[in-house]
Each structure stands twice: as C-alpha cells, then as structure tokens.
Scaffold this active site. Structure first.
Site, PDB file in Angstrom:
ATOM      1  N   LYS A 192      46.868  11.674  14.197  1.00 57.42           N
ATOM      2  CA  LYS A 192      47.769  12.446  14.732  1.00 57.42           C
ATOM      3  C   LYS A 192      47.442  13.804  13.608  1.00 57.42           C
ATOM      4  O   LYS A 192      47.504  13.998  13.153  1.00 57.42           O
ATOM      5  CB  LYS A 192      49.408  11.733  14.461  1.00 57.42           C
ATOM      6  CG  LYS A 192      50.119  12.498  14.457  1.00 57.42           C
ATOM      7  CD  LYS A 192      51.348  12.039  14.066  1.00 57.42           C
ATOM      8  CE  LYS A 192      52.976  12.735  13.923  1.00 57.42           C
ATOM      9  NZ  LYS A 192      54.016  11.919  13.672  1.00 57.42           N
TER      10      LYS A 192
ATOM     11  N   LYS B 162      47.497  11.579  18.941  1.00 60.52           N
ATOM     12  CA  LYS B 162      48.757  12.529  19.509  1.00 60.52           C
ATOM     13  C   LYS B 162      48.786  14.588  18.737  1.00 60.52           C
ATOM     14  O   LYS B 162      48.248  14.212  18.064  1.00 60.52           O
ATOM     15  CB  LYS B 162      49.748  11.629  18.766  1.00 60.52           C
ATOM     16  CG  LYS B 162      51.065  12.616  18.990  1.00 60.52           C
ATOM     17  CD  LYS B 162      52.077  12.030  17.963  1.00 60.52           C
ATOM     18  CE  LYS B 162      53.548  12.476  18.127  1.00 60.52           C
ATOM     19  NZ  LYS B 162      53.990  12.065  17.203  1.00 60.52           N
TER      20      LYS B 162
HETATM   21  C1  PBG Z   1      57.567  11.277  13.540  1.00 57.69           C
HETATM   22  C2  PBG Z   1      57.126  11.455  15.246  1.00 57.69           C
HETATM   23  C3  PBG Z   1      56.906  12.770  15.608  1.00 57.69           C
HETATM   24  C4  PBG Z   1      56.483  12.420  16.596  1.00 57.69           C
HETATM   25  C5  PBG Z   1      56.720  11.318  17.191  1.00 57.69           C
HETATM   26  N1  PBG Z   1      56.815  10.634  15.783  1.00 57.69           N
HETATM   27  C6  PBG Z   1      57.032  14.373  15.400  1.00 57.69           C
HETATM   28  C7  PBG Z   1      56.464  14.473  14.070  1.00 57.69           C
HETATM   29  O1  PBG Z   1      55.465  14.137  13.562  1.00 57.69           O
HETATM   30  O2  PBG Z   1      56.773  15.961  13.182  1.00 57.69           O
HETATM   31  C8  PBG Z   1      56.768  14.127  17.736  1.00 57.69           C
HETATM   32  C9  PBG Z   1      56.375  13.457  19.101  1.00 57.69           C
HETATM   33  C10 PBG Z   1      56.322  14.471  20.222  1.00 57.69           C
HETATM   34  O3  PBG Z   1      56.831  15.966  20.027  1.00 57.69           O
HETATM   35  O4  PBG Z   1      56.837  14.915  21.245  1.00 57.69           O
HETATM   36  N2  PBG Z   1      56.922  11.998  12.816  1.00 57.69           N
END
Ligand code: PBG
Length: 324
Positions: free
Chosen positions: A195, A248
């Site tokens: 991520k 992601k």
């Molecule tokens: C929680 C999380 C996030 C997203 C999914 N789980 C936000 C982040 O990490 O700031 C983002 C998902 C999206 O942008 O659709 N940490």
C-alpha cells in the site's frame, strides 16, 4: 509469421471473433464493493468527491445487500465512521461499534453476501493516523495489539475476511495468532501488503473522515518510487500467513500488480481507489471521456496486469454492465 501471410486484423472483424480470442474477462464474482457506514437512521449521504457513492446507516444495509446480490456483486468491504473518536481508536474494537453492528446486520439479513472488513484505526483516532502515537509518531508494536483486537472483534461479529490496511510491520502475524487463539483459524486475512502513500486516497478521506490532523502517512505507507520493496513487503505477509495479497492503488501501480502476479501464487487483489474513481467520474461529467468505456477499460487493465480480485467503487456499475 509475417505480413501478408499473417494478418492480425483477420481475428478482429466482428464481436464474435474478438470474443473468441479475448484473453481477459471481468466477472462480478471478483468485484468487491466498498461501503461507508455512518451512525444514525435512514442516512444516505452522497460523498462530495465521489458521485454515486454514499455514506449509509446500518438500517440501509439490508436493502443495499439485496441490490448488490441482485446484480451479481457478492462481496463488500466495510469502513466505519464512528460517533466518537479518541486518541487510541477504541471505537475500532468496540463490540457494539459501527462496523461490528454493520457486520451483524448484514450477516442476519443476508447470509450470502461476503463481508470483508478493513482493519485500521485512522477512522477511529482523533488525530487521523493509523495507529497509536508516541511523540507524534505511530508506534508500530503498540498498534499491533490494537489492530489484532480490532480484527478479532470483526471476526467475532461475523466478518468473513479481515483486511488490515494500516501498514504496520508484523500485523499479519499478530492478527493470525490472535484469530487462531480464539478458534477463528478459518477466517482468512486479505492483506493490504503493498500500500503506497498515495494522493489517490483523497476522496476516501472525505468519505471516511480519516484525514491525518498533522503530517502524512509516509512514515508507514510505501514510497511510490519503490518496486523491489513491494516484493519484500509481500514476501513478509506471505510468510506471516496472509491468504490474499493486495496492491493499492491500482492503475498507477499496474507494474507492481504484474510483478506480484509473477512472484507469488496467492490470490491477488487490487484496490482501485477513490481518486481513481473520482477522476473518471469528473472527466465523464464534463463530457470529456466516455465514463462507461473508460471504467471498463480500466478494470480490464487491472485484471490483465494480474489481479484476480478488484475492490472498486464501480462494482455496481460494472456488474450492471456485465448483465447486459
Ligand atoms: C485506511 C484506508 C484508506 C483507504 C483504504 N483503507 C485510506 C488511507 O490509507 O489513507 C483508501 C481507499 C480509497 O482511497 O479508496 N487506512
């Protein structure tokens, strides 16, 4: 084979020919629809930066589930926006917290829908960071305990899969051990293994009210410049017991999806995130692109790169298109 003996256009002349040799297809079975659950009753708020996406209250879930199943979408990913936040994100593992109630409601009203939960603290902390702070820095090892508690409470409420998205080191092992100790050894972990610290999460933070109140997440999420590190992150999660790996965001990281596909044999998911959705919606609203075709082409490219599963705000629209 060279021209004129070989003419690639021969196989492109009509839709039946093209269909016959199509290498990648999309199926609603492998789409996951994210849901944002808020307190209250009869709430259905459209997210400002995500047209067509709503924050909904728990009482709306039965009809939501029915709609999803009727168009062939069988999985949801739950995000909760709690009534109150605090310094340690205690709402995340409250037995009667927003996500726990949503899980119970979904599982009571519609047992066929697969309920996946995002395991993270950022929606539950008043500072908006994904863990426990020590001197304004997220403390990894203290956070692990809170995350494991959170995953456990989701599984106890009936979640089918837990999906940690916090990017703490060692969280898959910690969650796996906690679930196993509590006789929940059959609950899979879908790990947000790779991520990135991405600007594409902007609209999500409107939807989930999870913007960090100071700083950013670059101290725990990955640097967008790195790809070898993605393999190391994924290797760790495989070794710690992840059942599904995730990359992601998706579109700006197709190379990473493809790399992971080559290196690992676990199922691979890609999160087509909020900003990716918002860009397509915004350009389509201006009449600058054909939104439906760009959606289809984008989701197809994520599949083609090697993802089995796509988490996307387009799940409903895509599923409807697949029914046609
Ligand atoms: C929680 C999380 C996030 C997203 C999914 N789980 C936000 C982040 O990490 O700031 C983002 C998902 C999206 O942008 O659709 N940490």
């Amino acid at each position: 084979m060279v021209f004129p003996e070989y003419r690639p256009r021969r196989m492109r002349r009509n839709e039946a020919l093209r269909g016959l040799i199509r290498e990648t297809t999309l199926s609603a079975d492998q789409l996951i629809y994210p849901l944002f659950i808020v307190p209250g009753k009869k709430v259905k708020n459209e997210v400002r930066s995500m047209p067509g996406v709503y924050q909904i209250s728990v009482d709306q879930l039965a009809s939501e589930a029915k709609e999803l199943l009727s168009i062939g979408v069988k999985s949801v990913m739950l995000f909760g926006i709690p009534e109150k936040k605090d310094g340690v994100g205690s709402g995340a593992h409250d037995k009667d917290g927003i996500v726990q109630r949503a899980i119970r409601e979904l599982k009571n009203k519609s047992s066929e829908l697969l309920v996946i939960t995002d395991v993270c603290l950022c929606e539950y902390t008043d500072h908006g960071h994904c863990g426990f702070l020590v001197n304004d820095e997220v403390d990894n090892d203290t956070t692990l305990e809170i995350l494991a508690k959170t995953a456990l409470s989701h599984a106890r409420a009936g979640a089918d899969i837990v999906a940690p998205s916090d990017m703490m080191d060692g969280r898959v092992a910690e969650i796996r051990a906690t679930l196993d100790e509590n006789n929940l050894e059959m609950i899979p972990i879908m790990s947000y293994a790779v991520k990135y610290a991405s600007a594409f999460y902007g609209p999500f933070r409107d939807a989930a009210d999870s913007t960090p109140q100071f700083g950013d997440r670059r101290g725990y999420q990955m640097d967008p410049a790195n790809s070898r590190e993605a393999l190391r992150e994924a290797t760790l999660d495989v070794d710690e017991g992840a059942d599904v790996l995730m990359v992601k965001p998706a579109l700006a990281y197709l190379d990473i999806i493809s790399k992971l596909r080559d290196e690992f044999d676990l199922p691979l998911a890609a999160y087509h995130v909020s900003g990716e959705y918002a860009m397509i919606k915004a350009a389509a609203a201006k009449g600058w692109i054909d939104g439906e075709r760009v959606m289809q082409e984008t989701l197809l490219s994520i599949k083609r790169a090697g993802a089995d599963i796509i988490i996307t705000y387009f799940a409903k629209e895509m599923a409807r298109l697949l029914l046609k």
